[in-house]
Write an enzyme that holds these catalytic residues in place. Structure first.
Site, mmCIF file in Angstrom:
data_model
loop_
_atom_site.group_PDB
_atom_site.id
_atom_site.type_symbol
_atom_site.label_atom_id
_atom_site.label_comp_id
_atom_site.label_asym_id
_atom_site.label_seq_id
_atom_site.Cartn_x
_atom_site.Cartn_y
_atom_site.Cartn_z
ATOM 1 N N ALA A 166 0.809 -1.231 0.000
ATOM 2 C CA ALA A 166 0.000 0.000 0.000
ATOM 3 C C ALA A 166 0.836 1.272 0.000
ATOM 4 O O ALA A 166 0.289 2.367 0.029
ATOM 5 C CB ALA A 166 -0.941 -0.010 1.200
ATOM 6 N N THR A 173 6.279 -3.034 3.142
ATOM 7 C CA THR A 173 7.427 -3.772 3.676
ATOM 8 C C THR A 173 7.840 -3.184 5.024
ATOM 9 O O THR A 173 8.191 -3.916 5.939
ATOM 10 C CB THR A 173 8.614 -3.688 2.687
ATOM 11 O OG1 THR A 173 8.100 -3.653 1.363
ATOM 12 C CG2 THR A 173 9.537 -4.876 2.824
ATOM 13 N N TYR A 220 7.735 -13.918 -13.370
ATOM 14 C CA TYR A 220 6.592 -13.061 -13.018
ATOM 15 C C TYR A 220 5.280 -13.651 -13.563
ATOM 16 O O TYR A 220 4.280 -13.747 -12.847
ATOM 17 C CB TYR A 220 6.851 -11.671 -13.591
ATOM 18 C CG TYR A 220 5.800 -10.637 -13.273
ATOM 19 C CD1 TYR A 220 5.736 -10.031 -12.027
ATOM 20 C CD2 TYR A 220 4.884 -10.232 -14.248
ATOM 21 C CE1 TYR A 220 4.785 -9.054 -11.744
ATOM 22 C CE2 TYR A 220 3.931 -9.262 -13.974
ATOM 23 C CZ TYR A 220 3.895 -8.677 -12.720
ATOM 24 O OH TYR A 220 2.945 -7.712 -12.451
ATOM 25 N N LYS A 268 2.041 -14.998 -11.436
ATOM 26 C CA LYS A 268 0.697 -14.429 -11.594
ATOM 27 C C LYS A 268 -0.294 -15.500 -12.082
ATOM 28 O O LYS A 268 -1.469 -15.468 -11.711
ATOM 29 C CB LYS A 268 0.730 -13.232 -12.535
ATOM 30 C CG LYS A 268 1.561 -12.050 -11.985
ATOM 31 C CD LYS A 268 1.013 -11.533 -10.671
ATOM 32 C CE LYS A 268 1.665 -10.219 -10.241
ATOM 33 N NZ LYS A 268 1.083 -9.695 -8.993
#
Ligand code: NAI
Length: 256
Positions: A23, A47, A164, A168
């Protein structure tokens, strides 16, 4: 304004608690702020807690009960502890948005084991860590929404992104499986697959490549973080009540 629009409450998520990972910036920040606009109390997770604080303070201008937290989403034990803490602080979790993600792009032949492992650990295992930790309280409550941010390349594949795209695609499989396990207890689980969105993640793409990518998008432009946040708001709100196990592609037509 149509009658249908008028009948929607202005703040449909009033009374709900939401947790959003990643966020601190980009899409995650836009999601947290939009959920706050819709009335939710929002736990902004990054993090490090200090990175989430500016987003939490933007949310606090819009709603009560916004807070910042720090965790490495790949750390299974720390995520379990964090979900308990957020549940205690916000009086439960009704909406979980797994948005944190990283890229380590490289052609397959040159990709290191570390490039592969770190992307799988953050993007796929990180999502699983949160889904697992939140599943019991959500099922106990008998309602809730989980929204996982995947990517259109998890559906189409992409040269230079084997790690990646695999992470996903894994998120999409995890979403469908979790939907089958949790929907009977009132918890809807969906994924959103963004296309090419203007954020820090995509800012380093060289101008000539960017122009080539944009020319392949039927809507002829990159997307905005707020356009992904709007899709999350829809799935988290009354409009998403009868949708589960789906992957909503928000890509300006890129994958057509
Ligand atoms: P970004 O790089 O701007 O933000 C990523 C967020 O994830 C940051 O807040 C970062 O601190 C957090 N994060 C990264 N590793 C973490 C970890 N180990 N623990 C906790 N937090 C961590 O990325 P952007 O563009 O906002 O992307 C957000 C999500 O959307 C990602 O899952 C990304 O894969 C996905 N996405 C983005 C697209 C784009 O074009 N920008 C396209 C398709 C999907």
């Amino acid at each position: 304004m149509s009658d249908t629009t008028q009948s929607q409450p202005a703040r449909p998520l009033e009374g709900k608690a939401a947790l959003v990972t990643g966020a601190s910036r980009g899409i995650g920040r836009a999601i947290a702020v939009h959920l706050a606009e819709l009335g939710a109390r929002v736990a902004c997770v990054a993090t490090r807690v200090e990175n989430a604080e500016p987003t939490a303070s933007a949310c606090a201008d819009l709603t009560d009960g916004a807070r910042a937290y720090g965790v490495d989403v790949a750390d299974h034990g720390a995520v379990a502890d964090l979900v308990k803490q957020v549940g205690g602080d916000l009086g439960g979790i009704d909406i979980l948005v797994n948005n944190a993600g990283i890229t380590r792009d490289q052609l397959l032949m040159r990709m290191s084991e570390d490039d592969f492992d770190s992307v799988i650990n953050v993007n796929l295992k990180g999502t699983w860590n949160f889904v697992k930790a939140a599943a019991r309280p959500l099922m106990k409550a008998g309602s809730g929404r989980i929204i996982n941010i995947a990517s259109v390349v998890g559906v189409t594949g992409n040269a230079g992104q084997a790690n990646y795209a695999a992470s996903k695609a894994g998120v999409i499989g995890l979403t469908r499986s979790a939907a089958k396990e949790l929907s009977g207890r009132g918890v809807a689980v969906n994924a959103i697959a963004p296309g090419f969105i203007e954020t820090d993640m995509t800012s380093e793409i060289p101008e000539n490549e960017r122009a080539k990518l944009v020319s392949a998008i039927p809507l002829s432009r990159m997307g905005a973080s707020e356009e992904i946040a709007a899709a999350v708001g829809f799935l988290a709100g009354p409009g998403g009540a009868y949708i589960t196990g789906q992957t909503l592609i928000v890509d300006g037509g890129l994958s057509l």
